[in-house]
Design an enzyme around this catalytic site. Structure first.
Site, PDB file in Angstrom:
ATOM      1  N   LYS A   1     -37.618  38.084 -82.493  1.00  0.00           N
ATOM      2  CA  LYS A   1     -36.264  37.326 -81.850  1.00  0.00           C
ATOM      3  C   LYS A   1     -36.456  36.337 -80.712  1.00  0.00           C
ATOM      4  CE  LYS A   1     -33.822  40.232 -79.950  1.00  0.00           C
ATOM      5  NZ  LYS A   1     -32.790  40.426 -78.989  1.00  0.00           N
TER       6      LYS A   1
ATOM      7  N   ARG B   1     -24.211  44.623 -76.739  1.00  0.00           N
ATOM      8  CA  ARG B   1     -24.813  46.000 -76.671  1.00  0.00           C
ATOM      9  C   ARG B   1     -23.998  46.986 -77.325  1.00  0.00           C
ATOM     10  NH1 ARG B   1     -30.292  46.162 -73.520  1.00  0.00           N
ATOM     11  NH2 ARG B   1     -30.861  44.758 -75.197  1.00  0.00           N
TER      12      ARG B   1
ATOM     13  N   ARG C   1     -51.744  45.466 -82.157  1.00  0.00           N
ATOM     14  CA  ARG C   1     -51.899  44.562 -81.030  1.00  0.00           C
ATOM     15  C   ARG C   1     -53.055  44.885 -80.004  1.00  0.00           C
ATOM     16  NH1 ARG C   1     -46.027  41.682 -79.761  1.00  0.00           N
ATOM     17  NH2 ARG C   1     -45.818  43.533 -78.784  1.00  0.00           N
TER      18      ARG C   1
ATOM     19  N   ARG D   1     -51.616  48.023 -75.244  1.00  0.00           N
ATOM     20  CA  ARG D   1     -50.468  48.183 -74.136  1.00  0.00           C
ATOM     21  C   ARG D   1     -49.680  49.716 -74.548  1.00  0.00           C
ATOM     22  NH1 ARG D   1     -48.354  42.632 -74.676  1.00  0.00           N
ATOM     23  NH2 ARG D   1     -49.502  41.466 -73.039  1.00  0.00           N
TER      24      ARG D   1
ATOM     25  N   ARG E   1     -38.820  53.201 -80.041  1.00  0.00           N
ATOM     26  CA  ARG E   1     -37.899  51.953 -79.303  1.00  0.00           C
ATOM     27  C   ARG E   1     -37.045  51.300 -80.753  1.00  0.00           C
ATOM     28  NH1 ARG E   1     -41.819  47.859 -77.129  1.00  0.00           N
ATOM     29  NH2 ARG E   1     -40.162  46.667 -76.587  1.00  0.00           N
TER      30      ARG E   1
END
Ligand code: ZN
Length: 217
Positions: free
Chosen positions: A15, A90, A129, A162, A173
């Site tokens: 996004k 939201r 990642r 991370r 999430r």
């Protein structure tokens, strides 16, 4: 032609990248709730002071304060050709407040774009990642691996994952995002403003899909 856009999409859907490209193409600002809250707090506006009283004790900023800060931001001159809302609304209460406010101004939302990426795909994308501890270079164990796997090609630094990219965190999430956003996408679908696009594939191709939607509206 004004482009009053809302971008939806889970963390890792790309996004941010798409928003930046839209900013350049349509010369409209990207308005991220996090950024404008921090800015209002920093400049000490009455709403900023109020927001800070909640944020400083780790509480959520109430809807009416967030809405007030968004309204102040939308009044600025750089929104003359439109804007991209990112992270707002939201909640349905925020969406309703935004709807009434924009109707009063006579400039409603023109398009809500929902960038969809399935959970399994996001897990592969994010949990693979790796980042160099020394120089910050980014790698991906599948799509962009370093030559020796554990070390940075540029500086030999150690590569690490991370916390945000850990598989369990990514799933959590995503699920939080889905629970929060599904009612919103339903809300905009009912208003006939929602278009869903696939966030899988080439960044430029996805951007073309988004521009087609924006230009046809
Ligand atoms: Zn490095």
């Amino acid at each position: 032609m004004r482009q009053n856009l809302i971008l939806l999409g889970p963390p890792g859907a790309g996004k941010g990248t798409q928003a930046k490209m839209l900013v350049d193409k349509y010369a409209i600002p990207q308005i991220s709730t996090g950024d404008i809250l921090r800015e209002a707090v920093k400049s000490g506006t009455p709403l900023g002071i109020e927001a800070n009283s909640h944020m400083s004790r780790g509480a959520l900023v109430p809807d009416e304060v967030v809405i007030g800060i968004v309204k102040e931001r939308l009044k600025r001159g750089d929104c003359g050709k439109g804007y991209i809302l990112d992270g707002f609304p939201r909640t349905i209460a925020q969406a309703d407040a935004l709807f009434s406010y924009l109707n009063e101004c006579g400039c409603p939302i023109t398009e809500v774009i929902d960038i969809k990426v399935p959970k399994d795909h996001l897990v592969i994308r994010l949990s693979g990642r790796r980042v160099c501890r020394s120089c910050g270079a980014g790698y991906h164990i599948e799509f962009n691996p370093s030559k020796d796997g554990g070390r940075c090609d540029r500086c030999g630094g150690e590569l690490f994952q991370r916390d945000d990219d850990r598989e369990d965190v990514v799933i959590k999430r995503f699920e939080t995002y889905e629970a929060q956003t599904t009612p919103l996408s339903e809300y905009y679908k009912k208003k006939g403003q929602l278009t869903t696009i696939s966030g899988i594939g080439d960044v430029e191709a996805i951007f073309d899909d988004i521009c087609k939607i924006v230009d046809e509206r």
